[in-house]
Design a protein around this motif. Structure first.
Motif, PDB file in Angstrom:
ATOM      1  N   UNK A   1      10.769  14.736 -48.646  1.00 46.82           N
ATOM      2  CA  UNK A   1      10.946  15.435 -49.923  1.00 46.82           C
ATOM      3  C   UNK A   1      11.979  16.547 -49.808  1.00 46.82           C
ATOM      4  N   UNK A   2      11.969  17.283 -48.715  1.00 47.39           N
ATOM      5  CA  UNK A   2      12.963  18.331 -48.509  1.00 47.39           C
ATOM      6  C   UNK A   2      14.366  17.771 -48.424  1.00 47.39           C
ATOM      7  N   UNK A   3      14.520  16.655 -47.719  1.00 45.26           N
ATOM      8  CA  UNK A   3      15.840  16.036 -47.638  1.00 45.26           C
ATOM      9  C   UNK A   3      16.279  15.494 -48.994  1.00 45.26           C
ATOM     10  N   UNK A   4      15.360  14.983 -49.770  1.00 41.54           N
ATOM     11  CA  UNK A   4      15.716  14.486 -51.111  1.00 41.54           C
ATOM     12  C   UNK A   4      16.213  15.620 -51.998  1.00 41.54           C
ATOM     13  N   UNK A   5      15.586  16.773 -51.906  1.00 40.09           N
ATOM     14  CA  UNK A   5      16.037  17.927 -52.689  1.00 40.09           C
ATOM     15  C   UNK A   5      17.431  18.352 -52.254  1.00 40.09           C
ATOM     16  N   UNK A   6      17.671  18.417 -50.938  1.00 37.91           N
ATOM     17  CA  UNK A   6      18.989  18.806 -50.453  1.00 37.91           C
ATOM     18  C   UNK A   6      20.057  17.789 -50.849  1.00 37.91           C
ATOM     19  N   UNK A   7      19.727  16.512 -50.792  1.00 42.22           N
ATOM     20  CA  UNK A   7      20.691  15.494 -51.225  1.00 42.22           C
ATOM     21  C   UNK A   7      20.969  15.595 -52.719  1.00 42.22           C
ATOM     22  N   UNK A   8      19.941  15.912 -53.493  1.00 39.84           N
ATOM     23  CA  UNK A   8      20.153  16.102 -54.925  1.00 39.84           C
ATOM     24  C   UNK A   8      21.072  17.276 -55.215  1.00 39.84           C
ATOM     25  N   UNK A   9      20.892  18.376 -54.485  1.00 40.80           N
ATOM     26  CA  UNK A   9      21.769  19.535 -54.670  1.00 40.80           C
ATOM     27  C   UNK A   9      23.203  19.210 -54.258  1.00 40.80           C
ATOM     28  N   UNK A  10      23.369  18.458 -53.187  1.00 43.28           N
ATOM     29  CA  UNK A  10      24.721  18.087 -52.781  1.00 43.28           C
ATOM     30  C   UNK A  10      25.342  17.127 -53.792  1.00 43.28           C
ATOM     31  N   UNK A  11      24.534  16.256 -54.362  1.00 49.50           N
ATOM     32  CA  UNK A  11      25.039  15.374 -55.418  1.00 49.50           C
ATOM     33  C   UNK A  11      25.489  16.159 -56.635  1.00 49.50           C
ATOM     34  N   UNK A  12      24.748  17.205 -56.975  1.00 51.49           N
ATOM     35  CA  UNK A  12      25.174  18.071 -58.080  1.00 51.49           C
ATOM     36  C   UNK A  12      26.499  18.749 -57.768  1.00 51.49           C
ATOM     37  N   UNK A  13      26.692  19.131 -56.508  1.00 47.63           N
ATOM     38  CA  UNK A  13      27.950  19.772 -56.120  1.00 47.63           C
ATOM     39  C   UNK A  13      29.116  18.810 -56.275  1.00 47.63           C
ATOM     40  N   UNK A  14      28.931  17.587 -55.834  1.00 40.13           N
ATOM     41  CA  UNK A  14      29.997  16.592 -55.949  1.00 40.13           C
ATOM     42  C   UNK A  14      30.244  16.256 -57.419  1.00 40.13           C
ATOM     43  N   UNK A  15      29.175  16.159 -58.204  1.00 40.05           N
ATOM     44  CA  UNK A  15      29.333  15.892 -59.634  1.00 40.05           C
ATOM     45  C   UNK A  15      30.043  17.025 -60.350  1.00 40.05           C
ATOM     46  N   UNK A  16      29.732  18.256 -59.973  1.00 41.49           N
ATOM     47  CA  UNK A  16      30.404  19.402 -60.594  1.00 41.49           C
ATOM     48  C   UNK A  16      31.877  19.416 -60.224  1.00 41.49           C
ATOM     49  N   UNK A  17      32.197  19.049 -58.993  1.00 40.75           N
ATOM     50  CA  UNK A  17      33.602  19.015 -58.578  1.00 40.75           C
ATOM     51  C   UNK A  17      34.362  17.947 -59.358  1.00 40.75           C
ATOM     52  N   UNK A  18      33.730  16.806 -59.582  1.00 35.29           N
ATOM     53  CA  UNK A  18      34.389  15.753 -60.358  1.00 35.29           C
ATOM     54  C   UNK A  18      34.537  16.166 -61.813  1.00 35.29           C
ATOM     55  N   UNK A  19      33.552  16.899 -62.323  1.00 35.50           N
ATOM     56  CA  UNK A  19      33.594  17.326 -63.718  1.00 35.50           C
ATOM     57  C   UNK A  19      34.700  18.350 -63.954  1.00 35.50           C
TER      58      UNK A  19
END
Length: 111
Positions: free
Chosen positions: A38-56
């Motif tokens: 669960x902790x790794x899933x949260x961290x991966x979700x936050x990193x996905x948000x970072x990549x999505x924000x960079x693309x946006x």
């Protein structure tokens, strides 16, 4: 308790206690695995948000490095807490299992 009943119940209690000894450790290991996943899933979700924000924001440096820095800092805090909990549980586990003898056996690394 009648003696004939003790002959039946005492072996059953031994078996139940023996099984519960292993079941407890297995269940605790499963809970630990679930928490780590669960902790790794949260961290991966936050990193996905970072990549999505960079693309946006068309590859803005701040949009990707700020969340990734936050995730890295969060990971460092998690690892520090892990080391703290590991040392606390190691000490408490030795104290529980060794009791008073644990204070005599401080050379074993528990104290």
């Amino acid at each position: 308790l009648p003696p004939w009943m003790a002959v039946v119940i005492v072996p059953m209690l031994w078996v139940i206690e023996f099984i519960s000894l292993f079941m407890k450790h297995g269940i605790l290991a499963l809970r630990l695995l679930a928490n780590v996943v669960a902790g790794h899933a949260v961290l991966l979700g936050l990193m996905g948000l970072a990549v999505g924000a960079a693309a946006l924001y068309n590859g803005s440096n701040l949009a990707i490095w700020a969340p990734l820095g936050f995730v890295t800092a969060l990971s460092m805090v998690a690892m520090s807490l892990l080391e703290l909990f590991k040392s606390v549980f190691r000490k408490s586990d030795c104290n529980v299992h060794l009791g008073v003898v644990g204070h005599v056996l401080c050379n074993s690394g528990c104290c």
